[in-house]
Design an enzyme around this catalytic site. Structure first.
Site, PDB file in Angstrom:
ATOM      1  N   GLU A   1       7.323 -14.805 -10.428  1.00 39.50           N
ATOM      2  CA  GLU A   1       6.630 -13.555 -10.122  1.00 39.50           C
ATOM      3  C   GLU A   1       6.310 -12.711 -11.347  1.00 39.50           C
ATOM      4  OE1 GLU A   1       8.557 -10.994  -7.209  1.00 39.50           O
ATOM      5  OE2 GLU A   1      10.518 -11.398  -8.048  1.00 39.50           O
TER       6      GLU A   1
ATOM      7  N   LYS B   1       5.714  -4.377  -3.795  1.00 38.98           N
ATOM      8  CA  LYS B   1       7.160  -4.270  -3.659  1.00 38.98           C
ATOM      9  C   LYS B   1       7.624  -4.485  -2.222  1.00 38.98           C
ATOM     10  CE  LYS B   1      11.330  -3.292  -5.026  1.00 38.98           C
ATOM     11  NZ  LYS B   1      12.031  -4.421  -5.665  1.00 38.98           N
TER      12      LYS B   1
ATOM     13  N   ARG C   1       3.871  -0.313  -4.698  1.00 39.46           N
ATOM     14  CA  ARG C   1       3.581  -0.837  -3.361  1.00 39.46           C
ATOM     15  C   ARG C   1       2.206  -1.519  -3.288  1.00 39.46           C
ATOM     16  NH1 ARG C   1       6.962   1.451   0.429  1.00 39.46           N
ATOM     17  NH2 ARG C   1       5.542   0.835   2.073  1.00 39.46           N
TER      18      ARG C   1
ATOM     19  N   LYS D   1      12.111 -15.389  -9.529  1.00 43.03           N
ATOM     20  CA  LYS D   1      12.079 -14.382 -10.612  1.00 43.03           C
ATOM     21  C   LYS D   1      11.111 -14.806 -11.705  1.00 43.03           C
ATOM     22  CE  LYS D   1      13.307 -11.759  -9.148  1.00 43.03           C
ATOM     23  NZ  LYS D   1      13.882 -11.505  -7.873  1.00 43.03           N
TER      24      LYS D   1
ATOM     25  N   TRP E   1      -2.943  -2.519  -1.773  1.00 44.37           N
ATOM     26  CA  TRP E   1      -2.674  -3.945  -1.926  1.00 44.37           C
ATOM     27  C   TRP E   1      -3.606  -4.605  -0.917  1.00 44.37           C
ATOM     28  CZ3 TRP E   1      -0.929  -8.143   1.011  1.00 44.37           C
ATOM     29  CH2 TRP E   1      -0.507  -9.250   0.264  1.00 44.37           C
TER      30      TRP E   1
ATOM     31  N   HIS F   1      15.644 -37.864  -5.870  1.00 43.75           N
ATOM     32  CA  HIS F   1      14.861 -38.275  -4.696  1.00 43.75           C
ATOM     33  C   HIS F   1      13.377 -37.919  -4.844  1.00 43.75           C
ATOM     34  CE1 HIS F   1      18.496 -39.383  -2.578  1.00 43.75           C
ATOM     35  NE2 HIS F   1      19.037 -38.223  -2.941  1.00 43.75           N
TER      36      HIS F   1
ATOM     37  N   ASN G   1      -1.965   2.059   5.842  1.00 45.49           N
ATOM     38  CA  ASN G   1      -1.116   0.986   5.335  1.00 45.49           C
ATOM     39  C   ASN G   1      -0.778   0.095   6.527  1.00 45.49           C
ATOM     40  OD1 ASN G   1       0.889  -0.619   4.241  1.00 45.49           O
ATOM     41  ND2 ASN G   1       2.447   0.978   4.272  1.00 45.49           N
ATOM     42  N   GLY G   2      -1.041  -1.209   6.412  1.00 45.77           N
ATOM     43  CA  GLY G   2      -0.727  -2.097   7.535  1.00 45.77           C
ATOM     44  C   GLY G   2      -1.913  -2.965   7.879  1.00 45.77           C
TER      45      GLY G   2
ATOM     46  N   CYS H   1       0.832  -1.194   0.000  1.00 45.10           N
ATOM     47  CA  CYS H   1       0.000   0.000   0.000  1.00 45.10           C
ATOM     48  C   CYS H   1       0.869   1.247   0.000  1.00 45.10           C
ATOM     49  CB  CYS H   1      -0.960   0.093   1.197  1.00 45.10           C
ATOM     50  SG  CYS H   1      -2.132  -1.245   1.253  1.00 45.10           S
TER      51      CYS H   1
ATOM     52  N   GLU I   1      16.221 -18.695  -6.241  1.00 45.09           N
ATOM     53  CA  GLU I   1      15.961 -17.290  -6.590  1.00 45.09           C
ATOM     54  C   GLU I   1      15.516 -17.181  -8.056  1.00 45.09           C
ATOM     55  OE1 GLU I   1      15.268 -14.517  -5.729  1.00 45.09           O
ATOM     56  OE2 GLU I   1      15.896 -13.137  -7.303  1.00 45.09           O
TER      57      GLU I   1
HETATM   58  C1  AGP Z   1      11.752 -10.101  -4.961  1.00 51.07           C
HETATM   59  O1  AGP Z   1      11.760 -10.246  -6.339  1.00 51.07           O
HETATM   60  C2  AGP Z   1      10.454 -10.227  -4.337  1.00 51.07           C
HETATM   61  N1  AGP Z   1       9.556  -9.280  -4.854  1.00 51.07           N
HETATM   62  C3  AGP Z   1      10.382 -10.419  -2.834  1.00 51.07           C
HETATM   63  O2  AGP Z   1      10.638 -11.763  -2.619  1.00 51.07           O
HETATM   64  C4  AGP Z   1      11.296  -9.574  -1.909  1.00 51.07           C
HETATM   65  O3  AGP Z   1      12.622  -9.928  -2.102  1.00 51.07           O
HETATM   66  C5  AGP Z   1      10.888  -9.813  -0.439  1.00 51.07           C
HETATM   67  O4  AGP Z   1       9.580  -9.399  -0.249  1.00 51.07           O
HETATM   68  C6  AGP Z   1      11.799  -9.104   0.529  1.00 51.07           C
HETATM   69  O5  AGP Z   1      11.793  -7.724   0.365  1.00 51.07           O
HETATM   70  P1  AGP Z   1      12.913  -6.819   0.993  1.00 51.07           P
HETATM   71  O6  AGP Z   1      14.201  -7.132   0.320  1.00 51.07           O
HETATM   72  O7  AGP Z   1      12.460  -5.422   0.725  1.00 51.07           O
HETATM   73  O8  AGP Z   1      12.981  -7.135   2.452  1.00 51.07           O
END
Ligand code: AGP
Length: 592
Positions: A477, A587, A28, A474, A74, A493, A100-101, A2, A470
């Site tokens: 998402e 984000k 956000r 990527k 969000w 396994h 926000n929260g 948010c 990772e």
């Molecule tokens: C990264 O591509 C993601 N959007 C997400 O996993 C992110 O890394 C995670 O939410 C942590 O965020 P931060 O680095 O701001 O703590």
């Protein structure tokens, strides 16, 4: 999670200023948006479902106003629809606010208010706050009624509130970020969840700390601790970020801009005060128990760190995702060190882990991008990664800079910071050569080939195992393709049962002591019909498609993730997804 933006000043197009600011904060949250503004005699509210980025300012008609608050949502409580979009208000718009929260005990308070006759129009926790403040305003002034309401709210939040009675604006925070931009004319203020939102107006900021409230009244801003009556003095800080660094420039999306920026960001991360790195390395070396903690991509960076420290400095590190950290609380002592990795420095799960560690007197270090963030400010030692604003939801440049700092720390822990710097300087220059249009075209060939697949897998070993995880994040998402990362040795396994004819499998093959084994794993996959995409310094007969990366030894995690970032971006574009604002994500994840 948010975005909040508010304007208070002499300009008469407050609503438009807020909408412009919200557009900068859209990363956000982009389920819905809304703005509330004060005209001469009332508070007007406009809200819509969808992305605020799609709104053309020229087509919006707003009455003159000098005070406005806005929100890009969000969704947490209640579905994505107009009635749940912020701002929310009390019955007759006596109190109007953005939030926000999460208000954790909102149901309990809502029930109490319902018994008093309050009617609710939305399913949100935020609307409960509006009514709660209004209820207190029957006995208290605007500021005190907000303070009273906050006493009843459990959870993390940032709120900005206006009211019908007067032209005062109040904001408060506990856990979620709020920053004040001090305008160029007297009595002009911007309040936002993140600095880039008001950079076009000012680079002078005041940070609102946790458990603080600010009141703007008759053009004066005053700060208070939530539990005290007397004013708290705050400093105005000039920040270095400029508007260009937060803009897309000639790039179609922030994600590709940020991927390309890795030509410079890596150098910025490593060319910083060596003494600070050495100080933290010494703290890790001397600690009895070190935890690396992060979430999502930052969590995967921490996992790579575990391998880097084992290999380079022979030091055992414990890794935990922020959300899992509470399980380790019984092992924490005054001699423990916690190192948190975060781009935003506002991730709720990581902040909560810090709170637990602090309660056990653990020393806190952090590696962050947003230097003004809560995490940076509550840590005993902070290493900034200096990547500049990262706006695409998918983390790219922050990831490689975090990896670089951890690599440097691992070398420093072994007394070899100079060796580490040399390795990373060499890596940065090879990345510079690698990131060119020909390389992108080369990856586009494979993106086109696999764009319609249902599933794909990524395998790695050693320090490239977390990079396989990772890589999966990527791809998931932004391309929305089902992607999963595995340790190469684990395939046999179970997961190898998922391989059928032409299933794409990306093998991360570094020139290290895992090379033989990971190639063997790729061969096992190929024998079951898998289509092998090798990311490696050298070609190998098992690869159906080879993506060349430079041979950079212990910094192979950095060079291996970059082609996957590009591939994920290209898949998103080919599949007509928005790579900057992927569905269901935000984000900065400021809820638990
Ligand atoms: C990264 O591509 C993601 N959007 C997400 O996993 C992110 O890394 C995670 O939410 C942590 O965020 P931060 O680095 O701001 O703590």
């Amino acid at each position: 999670m948010c975005g909040i933006f508010a304007y208070y000043g002499d300009r008469t197009d407050a609503a438009k200023i807020v909408i412009k600011g919200l557009k900068e904060l859209e990363y956000r949250g982009y389920d819905s948006w809304g703005v509330a503004y004060k005209t001469e005699d009332e508070i007007k509210i406009t809200k819509e479902v969808g992305k605020i980025g799609d709104i053309k300012l020229t087509e919006q008609k707003f009455e003159k106003s000098k005070i406005a608050i806005g929100h890009s949502r969000w969704a947490t409580h209640g579905g994505v629809n107009k009635k749940n979009a912020h701002p929310h208000s009390s019955t007759n718009k006596e109190i109007v606010l953005v939030h926000n929260g999460i208000f954790e005990n909102y149901l309990e308070v809502k029930t109490k208010l319902e018994k008093k006759g309050y009617k609710f129009k939305s399913d949100t926790d935020t609307e409960v706050i509006a009514h709660l403040i209004y209820e207190h305003s029957k006995k208290h002034n605007f500021k005190d009624s907000i303070k009273k309401a906050i006493e009843e709210i459990e959870g993390r939040f940032a709120i900005v509130i206006i009211n019908k009675e007067n032209n005062n604006l109040i904001a408060a925070r506990k856990g979620s970020p709020l920053i004040v931009g001090v305008g160029k004319t007297e009595g002009e203020y911007f309040i936002a969840s993140d600095i880039p939102a008001f950079l076009q107006h000012t680079n002078k900021v005041i940070y609102l700390d946790d458990n603080q409230l600010l009141e703007i009244k008759n053009k004066n801003i005053k700060f208070f601790n939530l539990k005290e009556e007397k004013e708290t003095k705050k400093r105005i800080i000039e920040i270095e970020w400029n508007v260009e660094s937060a803009e897309k420039g000639d790039y179609p999306h922030f994600m590709i801009k940020e991927i390309m920026e890795q030509k410079d960001t890596l150098s910025r991360a490593i060319n910083q005060d060596s003494k600070k790195i050495e100080k933290l390395a010494a703290a890790i070396k001397n600690a009895y128990g070190t935890y690396f903690v992060g979430c999502g991509t930052a969590g995967k960076v921490c996992m790579v760190g575990e391998y880097l420290f084992a290999k380079i400095s022979k030091k055992h590190i414990n890794f935990s995702f922020g959300s899992e950290f509470p399980n380790y609380k019984d092992f924490l002592t005054e001699k423990t060190l916690m190192l948190c990795v975060s781009q935003s420095g506002e991730t709720a799960d990581t902040l909560e882990a810090i709170e637990i560690a602090k309660s056990k007197k653990v020393k806190i270090a952090s590696i962050v991008n947003v230097e003004s963030s809560t995490m940076a400010r509550i840590s005993d030692i902070t290493i900034p990664i200096k990547a500049g604003p990262e706006k695409a939801v998918a983390s790219t440049k922050a990831t490689t800079s975090q990896l670089a700092i951890l690599t440097l720390l691992a070398y420093a822990c072994d007394g070899g910071i100079y060796k580490g710097k040399q390795l990373l300087i060499n890596t940065a220059s090879q990345i510079n050569d690698m990131l060119n249009p020909r390389y992108e075209d080369h990856i586009m060939e494979i993106a086109k080939k696999i764009q319609h697949v249902e599933s794909m897998y990524i395998i790695g070993r050693g320090m490239n195992y977390p990079i396989a995880l990772e890589a999966a994040i990527k791809l998931q998402e932004v391309s929305y393709i089902h992607a999963e990362g595995f340790a190469g040795g684990e395939l046999k396994h179970g997961p190898i049962a998922l391989i059928s004819k032409n299933t794409p499998v990306i093998a991360l093959v570094a020139n290290d002591d895992c090379k033989k084994e990971i190639l063997a794993n790729a061969t096992e996959v190929k024998a079951r019909g898998g289509y092998i995409i090798g990311v490696s310094p050298e070609n190998h007969p098992v690869f159906d498609y080879w993506i060349k990366v430079p041979d950079t030894g212990n910094s192979s995690p950095i060079v291996n993730i970059i082609p996957i970032q590009i591939l994920a971006y290209q898949l998103a574009v080919l599949r007509k997804n928005d790579p900057d604002k992927p569905r269901n994500l935000a984000k900065s994840v400021t809820v638990k």
